[in-house]
Enzyme design. Structure first.
Site, short mmCIF file in Angstrom:
data_model
loop_
_atom_site.label_atom_id
_atom_site.label_comp_id
_atom_site.label_asym_id
_atom_site.label_seq_id
_atom_site.Cartn_x
_atom_site.Cartn_y
_atom_site.Cartn_z
N LYS A 146 0.71 -1.12 -0.22
CA LYS A 146 0.11 0.17 0.00
C LYS A 146 0.89 1.26 0.01
O LYS A 146 0.64 2.17 -0.78
CB LYS A 146 -1.06 0.15 1.24
CG LYS A 146 -1.87 -1.23 1.21
CD LYS A 146 -3.01 -0.67 2.12
CE LYS A 146 -2.14 -0.92 3.87
NZ LYS A 146 -1.62 -2.39 3.99
N THR A 147 1.71 1.30 0.81
CA THR A 147 2.67 2.77 0.94
C THR A 147 3.54 2.83 -0.36
O THR A 147 3.29 4.02 -0.80
CB THR A 147 3.68 2.38 1.96
OG1 THR A 147 3.03 2.38 3.38
CG2 THR A 147 4.60 3.57 2.25
N GLU A 189 -3.57 6.18 1.40
CA GLU A 189 -3.23 4.58 1.76
C GLU A 189 -4.29 4.26 3.00
O GLU A 189 -4.34 4.99 4.07
CB GLU A 189 -1.90 4.70 2.60
CG GLU A 189 -1.66 3.21 2.97
CD GLU A 189 -0.03 3.13 3.61
OE1 GLU A 189 0.21 2.15 4.39
OE2 GLU A 189 0.56 4.02 3.08
#
Length: 484
Positions: A146-147, A189
């Site tokens: 995600k990051t 995110e």
């Protein structure tokens, strides 16, 4: 965003203070927000966004850190420790809104004081919901990537001539921060460890994968079952206008059955957006992006590993969906070096490349090892298992994921506030690896010994990767000569 440790090391105060574009206009009624746990990577991003929007922001955390010092330098006062006076008395109170995560107990003195004073206590996911619904938005969900994916989307949109806002669980070098304020779209995110995410939705939900992380514990950040967590992913998708899902990850189709519009990306045949003609090298991978068979652009990601090709492909698909210039977006991604603690190049030791990476569960560890192998160097990993419960659940898979490294130096488990579990120890990993024939794994709990071994033996043919979600990153800084 899952753990405050992912913020380390933070940017300098000067870099952080210059990281966000000026807001186009402050909100009509500026409020005073006080954020509990402001030193976490997610809460600090909220603080920066709210401040850039013209609100007054303060916060508190259990201890002062480099990140809270950065916030102070940016004009956001932070108190060390927690106190009921923060919500009512100077210099922090009186406040208008107290922001707290689900991990904060309902009987916490600051929450109790806020409720007694009639002050709104807003969950952090409700705050994110406000931002996602304010205009065009992209919410990145999944248990891995995600990051990096969120960072790539924001960087690609900015490179394509758009002006995104961003909320990221890591420091993005291009922004010097974990937050950016622009005209939009808003890219966020979305952390599945906060159960409140299931009530949210976005304009575009980017769904990277779904596994069993943050499952099986009694903590507020854990789901009881993987089925419950995956149902929450499905709910987020159904509440979004469309989903862009990774076609290479099995099972996502079923979780996206309720989507209003469904698009896919990946290497798989039939994906709407595909990465084809991959050309990996020691520094990264070049590839071609197609949309339903039509070539859109050539691209490159300067981070090794197939997983980073997929992350970059998702970012370029989002640019296409928002009408951005694909060639310019691809050029921006070709220069992207990754967010903090995601394949972060720390420097060199005796000619060896020193990398720090946040990988802490089996899938992420395997991907990081594969990326290290792509460099063509001898792969030497310093691994710190994260949490006793996670280790109990996955130590065989962690051992198997590390088998591809030439050498593994194993630290003790990073507790992350968990109590030890009898019989759960880092040596479970090393013993399984040895039993499977790995001759280069050693349990080395003494960090000074780890430093000595690597300093004495590192050479130009090595890549040394400090790996884990705890404080193993400090060793990478010491190896290249920085202060821990």
């Amino acid at each position: 965003m899952t753990d405050p440790a992912s913020a380390a090391p933070p940017p300098s105060p000067a870099a952080a203070s210059q990281s966000s574009a000026s807001p186009t206009s402050p909100l009509p009624a500026p409020l005073h927000y006080h954020l509990m746990g402001i030193g976490g990577i997610g809460m600090s991003a909220f603080a920066r966004l709210l401040s850039a929007q013209g609100h007054r922001v303060s916060g508190c955390d259990e201890a002062a850190t480099d990140l809270t010092a950065c916030l102070g330098a940016e004009g956001i006062p932070v108190a060390a420790g927690h106190s009921a006076e923060h919500v009512t008395a100077a210099p922090y109170g009186p406040i208008d809104i107290l922001v707290a995560s689900e991990a904060v107990p309902k009987d916490h003195p600051e929450r109790v004081a806020a409720e007694a004073a009639g002050i709104e206590v807003r969950p952090r996911m409700a705050l994110l919901d406000n931002l996602l619904r304010a205009g065009p938005s992209v919410g990145v969900i999944g248990t891995h990537g995600k990051t990096t994916t969120t960072s790539m989307i924001a960087v690609a949109l900015a490179g394509a001539g758009l002006d995104p806002s961003a909320f990221v669980g890591g420091i993005v070098p291009e922004f010097g921060s974990n937050a950016r304020l622009g005209r939009g779209p808003f890219v966020a995110e979305v952390d599945e460890s906060d159960k409140g995410f299931a009530a949210l939705g976005a304009g575009t939900a980017v769904f990277t994968n779904a596994e069993d992380d943050h499952v099986g514990g009694s903590q507020a950040t854990y789901w009881e079952t993987v089925e419950e967590q995956h149902a929450a992913f499905a709910r987020f998708v159904a509440q979004s206008d469309r989903v862009l899902l990774c076609a290479d990850w099995p099972g996502l189709d079923e979780l996206c059955a309720g989507a209003h519009e469904r698009l896919s990306y990946g290497q798989a045949e039939g994906a709407d957006y595909r990465a084809v003609a991959l050309r990996p090298d020691a520094e990264g991978t070049s590839f071609t992006v197609t949309r339903r068979g039509q070539v859109l652009t050539g691209a490159r990601v300067a981070l090794p590993g197939t997983h980073n090709v997929l992350n970059a492909l998702a970012a370029l698909a989002v640019v296409d969906l928002h009408g951005g210039d694909m060639a310019q977006a691809a050029a921006a991604l070709a220069e992207f070096q990754g967010p903090g603690r995601r394949w972060q190049r720390m420097g060199e030791l005796n000619g060896a490349l020193v990398i720090d990476d946040y990988a802490h569960n089996a899938t992420k560890v395997a991907a990081a090892v594969q990326a290290a192998r792509q460099t063509g160097r001898r792969v030497r990993v310093v691994f710190q298992p994260h949490r006793y419960l996670r280790t109990q659940q996955s130590w065989p898979r962690l051992a198997d994921a590390l088998m591809g490294a030439d050498e593994v130096l194993l630290l003790d488990i990073a507790a992350a506030s968990e109590a030890p579990i009898p019989g759960i120890h880092a040596t479970l990993i090393s013993e399984r690896m040895t039993g499977q024939g790995h001759a280069g794994v050693r349990y080395l709990p003494d960090r000074n010994e780890v430093l000595r071994v690597l300093r004495d033996t590192a050479s130009s043919g090595d890549v040394i990767v400090t790996m884990g979600a705890g404080d193993v990153w400090k060793l990478s800084r010491e190896l290249v000569g920085g202060a821990a």
